[in-house]
Design a protein around this motif. Structure first.
Motif, PDB file in Angstrom:
ATOM      1  N   LYS A  68       1.064  -0.958  -0.127  1.00 13.40           N
ATOM      2  CA  LYS A  68       0.269   0.049   0.049  1.00 13.40           C
ATOM      3  C   LYS A  68       0.935   0.972   0.166  1.00 13.40           C
ATOM      4  CE  LYS A  68      -3.978  -2.453   2.058  1.00 13.40           C
ATOM      5  NZ  LYS A  68      -3.140  -3.692   1.800  1.00 13.40           N
ATOM      6  N   LYS A  87      -3.737   1.839   6.184  1.00  9.98           N
ATOM      7  CA  LYS A  87      -2.875   3.216   5.782  1.00  9.98           C
ATOM      8  C   LYS A  87      -2.548   2.694   3.772  1.00  9.98           C
ATOM      9  CE  LYS A  87       0.100   6.387   7.557  1.00  9.98           C
ATOM     10  NZ  LYS A  87       0.597   6.412   8.856  1.00  9.98           N
ATOM     11  N   ILE A  88      -2.591   4.389   3.490  1.00  8.26           N
ATOM     12  CA  ILE A  88      -2.203   3.808   1.972  1.00  8.26           C
ATOM     13  C   ILE A  88      -0.828   4.922   2.688  1.00  8.26           C
ATOM     14  CG2 ILE A  88      -2.505   4.824   0.098  1.00  8.26           C
ATOM     15  CD1 ILE A  88      -4.938   3.612  -0.407  1.00  8.26           C
ATOM     16  N   ILE A 139      -7.217   9.622  -5.195  1.00  6.12           N
ATOM     17  CA  ILE A 139      -7.166   8.434  -3.412  1.00  6.12           C
ATOM     18  C   ILE A 139      -7.647   8.904  -2.309  1.00  6.12           C
ATOM     19  CG2 ILE A 139      -4.679   8.692  -1.904  1.00  6.12           C
ATOM     20  CD1 ILE A 139      -3.361   8.132  -4.544  1.00  6.12           C
ATOM     21  N   SER A 140      -7.930  10.209  -2.075  1.00  5.86           N
ATOM     22  CA  SER A 140      -8.394  11.402  -1.084  1.00  5.86           C
ATOM     23  C   SER A 140      -9.999  10.169  -1.125  1.00  5.86           C
ATOM     24  CB  SER A 140      -8.573  12.007  -1.403  1.00  5.86           C
ATOM     25  OG  SER A 140      -9.131  13.270  -0.830  1.00  5.86           O
ATOM     26  N   ARG A 166     -10.765   7.442   1.726  1.00  5.56           N
ATOM     27  CA  ARG A 166     -10.892   7.792   3.075  1.00  5.56           C
ATOM     28  C   ARG A 166     -12.459   7.484   3.371  1.00  5.56           C
ATOM     29  NH1 ARG A 166      -8.355  13.187   4.650  1.00  5.56           N
ATOM     30  NH2 ARG A 166      -9.536  13.864   3.291  1.00  5.56           N
ATOM     31  N   VAL A 223      -4.978   7.780   4.250  1.00  6.60           N
ATOM     32  CA  VAL A 223      -3.700   8.283   3.479  1.00  6.60           C
ATOM     33  C   VAL A 223      -2.953   9.295   4.069  1.00  6.60           C
ATOM     34  CG1 VAL A 223      -3.662   8.851   1.718  1.00  6.60           C
ATOM     35  CG2 VAL A 223      -5.815   7.481   1.785  1.00  6.60           C
TER      36      VAL A 223
END
Length: 131
Positions: free
Chosen positions: A22, A60-61, A85-86, A89, A95
């Motif tokens: 990740k 977690k990324i 990517i956000s 969440r 993130v």
């Protein structure tokens, strides 16, 4: 799911998005001839990745960005990548973004800070200088 790996070229950054660890890394120079085409493959992979993880246990990324140079067109597409990517969440994934910059490159530092403070991104980040 397979990792996304794109080797760096003279005008495009190295991409390595590893679904196992990740850790999503983009590094190098970004001013590809066709930024839309270059970044679209990243956006497509992220769509597939979201479908892959959305029903998994949240984790977690880490997004590790290390640009030596990024032009305005690439910056626009990077914003799209970070926006996507956000959105992870919403599936309760944490993130964190690491923005690496040369300690003397105040402009690149500022571009990173502005990017992460945008309301449509608003991701936790660290700016880490190197020399």
């Amino acid at each position: 799911m397979k990792a996304l790996r794109i080797e760096a070229e003279i005008d495009s950054p190295e991409i390595y998005f590893n679904p196992d660890t990740k850790v999503f890394s983009i590094s190098g120079i970004s001013h590809p001839e066709n930024a839309k085409e270059f970044y679209q493959q990243i956006l497509d992979w992220l769509d597939e990745y979201y479908e892959f993880i959305k029903n998994q246990e949240p984790s977690k990324i880490i997004v590790d960005l290390n640009f030596r140079y990024i032009n305005s067109t690439s910056y626009k597409y990077l914003r799209d990548v970070l926006r996507k990517i956000s959105s992870f969440r919403s599936a309760n994934f944490e993130v964190e973004v690491i923005w690496n910059y040369h300690e003397e490159d105040e402009e690149l530092l500022h571009e990173g800070v502005v990017l992460f403070e945008l309301p449509d991104i608003n991701l936790p980040y660290k700016c880490i200088p190197y020399n």
